[in-house]
Design an enzyme around this catalytic site. Structure first.
Site, PDB file in Angstrom:
ATOM      1  N   CYS A  86      -8.230  20.232   0.227  1.00 33.80           N
ATOM      2  CA  CYS A  86      -7.835  20.255  -1.098  1.00 33.80           C
ATOM      3  C   CYS A  86      -7.838  18.271  -1.268  1.00 33.80           C
ATOM      4  O   CYS A  86      -8.700  17.540  -1.262  1.00 33.80           O
ATOM      5  CB  CYS A  86      -7.000  20.836  -1.938  1.00 33.80           C
ATOM      6  N   HIS A 191      -8.380  26.177  -0.789  1.00 33.82           N
ATOM      7  CA  HIS A 191      -7.661  26.259  -0.431  1.00 33.82           C
ATOM      8  C   HIS A 191      -7.704  27.437   0.859  1.00 33.82           C
ATOM      9  O   HIS A 191      -7.160  28.954  -0.175  1.00 33.82           O
ATOM     10  CB  HIS A 191      -5.880  26.323  -0.877  1.00 33.82           C
ATOM     11  N   GLU A 193      -5.755  28.535   3.337  1.00 35.38           N
ATOM     12  CA  GLU A 193      -4.505  29.492   3.141  1.00 35.38           C
ATOM     13  C   GLU A 193      -4.504  30.608   2.612  1.00 35.38           C
ATOM     14  O   GLU A 193      -3.514  31.140   2.517  1.00 35.38           O
ATOM     15  CB  GLU A 193      -3.890  27.871   3.128  1.00 35.38           C
TER      16      GLU A 193
END
Lengths: 210, 266
Positions: A86, A191, A193
């Site tokens: 990001c 993202h 994660e």
């Protein structure tokens, strides 16, 4: 013969989902640590540059952390693998419309804002799950059946002068670059994660690759 | 293209998950970490956690629990309940919550929403509006777990919250909560007609068709459900579920499938 798992350092320069990235790496069996220490970063096998928030804030934080030199040395000279996530990916570009500070300039690209184009009215920020279209041969999505989708939340995106480094594109009103790969540098706008099985697969493939 | 987000709303009380009907009769349904693990497997888009007791009891967010959730939750999650100051907002964001939900504090002090969005970005700030009709049939905003009536009507309050920099509105119909008989489409439409920020419909979902109605008739950008994802069958046995990817694909609109302009160059 047992392959030694890579030591991955998540760069702590004051922004990003550090805990979530650590947790996901741990979940896929990779030893990782969060650090803002140049000597730790100098010994890592691979690096992750996270980031959430505004461009100038990120660049200023990075400058204040005193890590720009060691990071540039490791990434541009030693060419160790690095994953930018990001804002972490955006600060690798030369500059951003969002701010006035120069970026790291590791890749020949700029960061620009999403705009409504002509008849096409899009929601800004681009926030939610979206699919990626893979544009180059890569092992990063091995193990994912069907189309990959990831979680995005951003108002700016990167643009390249030439298409060689573009890894994936995503549609939000128009097609924008959602991931790039130039030699040792991998940048993802989404993202991983926060993208459960898709993110886990990508992180695992990246962590365990050469 | 972005698909309609479908979000389980999990209510917390004393570290356990509960479910209510019209914000009353709380019933224990399980352990939140276990629910997160199951929702990970089911590839859920994002999760909302709301601590229903924090405001009532004057408690702060349970940061320890949020950290545990963050360590197991591999999709975005929003957390609300007892968020009273900027410190709470920053802590929640730094320990892994993607978004912070503000309810009672936003009514008492609307500027707090602006402060929160200045610090963490408006995409991280969700204002939760709980509404029900009073005896005259007018919608009013309620706070503190639905127990305290305010003077605000939800439409006016939603506009104010947008002006203050909220990134999204979580709009819950107290009357429809837990009934699984469908959303209050009229309420949703009234709010989506006046705000530009995404509105998450909440309260009453029973089927995927309800999601579609909230989107097409109500104008909702996302839908949330509680009972539908934790109960099963007419006797409401506890069973955590989530629509399959095939079912969710039926929510893709024509707009989602449009081909548009090519990649822009420098």
């Amino acid at each position: 013969m047992c392959l030694k798992p890579p030591s991955i350092v998540i760069v702590d320069y004051g922004t990003g989902n550090l805990a979530s990235i650590m947790n996901m790496l741990r979940k896929v069996g990779v030893a990782a640590m969060v650090s803002c220490d140049a000597s730790v970063i100098s010994r890592a096998d691979k690096l992750i540059l996270p980031g959430v928030g505004a461009f100038d804030c990120g660049m200023e934080n990075l400058r204040r952390s005193g890590l720009v030199t060691i990071l540039t040395e490791r990434v541009s000279n030693e060419r160790i693998p690095i994953l930018g996530i990001c804002l972490g990916m955006q600060i690798m570009t030369r500059r951003s419309e969002e701010g006035v500070l120069p970026g790291l300039g590791w890749i020949d690209a700029e960061t620009v804002g999403f705009r409504n184009k002509g008849d096409c009215s899009i929601k800004i920020p681009h926030m939610g799950w979206n699919t990626v279209a893979v544009k180059k041969n890569t092992h990063l999505f091995d193990g994912i059946e069907g189309v990959s989708r990831f979680y995005f939340v951003h108002s700016y995106h990167v643009v390249f002068g030439e298409s060689g480094a573009i890894l994936t594109t995503t549609r939000h009103g128009f097609e924008f670059v959602s991931a790039f790969q130039k030699e040792n540098i991998l940048g993802v706008q989404f993202h991983p994660e926060k993208s459960h099985k898709f993110g886990m697969t990508l992180m695992k493939n990246w962590a365990f690759s050469g | 293209m972005l698909r309609l987000r479908v979000i389980p709303a999990l209510l917390l009380r004393d570290r356990g998950l509960i479910k209510t009907t019209r914000f009353k009769k709380p019933r224990y349904v399980g352990d939140p970490i276990n629910a997160v693990k199951i929702f990970n497997e089911k590839e859920v888009d994002e999760i909302v956690f709301l601590d229903t007791e924090a405001s009532k009891r004057g408690r702060r967010p349970d940061f320890k629990l949020v950290s545990e959730i963050a360590s197991e939750c591999f999709m975005p999650f929003a957390y609300g309940g007892g968020v009273r100051d900027i410190g709470d907002v920053k802590t929640l964001c730094s320990i892994g919550a993607e978004k912070v939900i503000i309810n009672s504090r936003a009514v008492a002090y609307p500027e707090f929403v602006r402060e929160a969005s200045d610090v963490c970005g408006s995409q991280s700030v969700v204002v939760s509006i709980d509404a029900k009709r009073n005896f005259m049939g007018q919608y009013k905003v309620y706070t503190t777990g639905g127990s305290t009536a305010t003077k605000y009507d939800p439409v006016r309050f939603a506009r104010l919250m947008e002006e203050m920099g909220a990134g999204e509105i979580l709009l819950t119909s107290i009357d429809h909560d837990g009934t699984m008989k469908g959303y209050d489409i009229a309420l949703i439409r009234r709010v989506t007609d006046v705000v530009g920020i995404p509105v998450i419909a909440s309260g009453g979902a029973g089927t995927v068709a309800d999601f579609r109605d909230a989107q097409t008739q109500g104008g909702a950008a996302a839908v949330s459900a509680g009972s539908m994802f934790v109960f099963h069958g007419k006797h409401r046995a506890v069973l955590i579920s989530y629509p399959t990817q095939e079912e969710l694909r039926t929510l893709d609109t024509m707009e989602n499938r449009n081909e548009t302009a090519p990649i822009p160059n420098m």
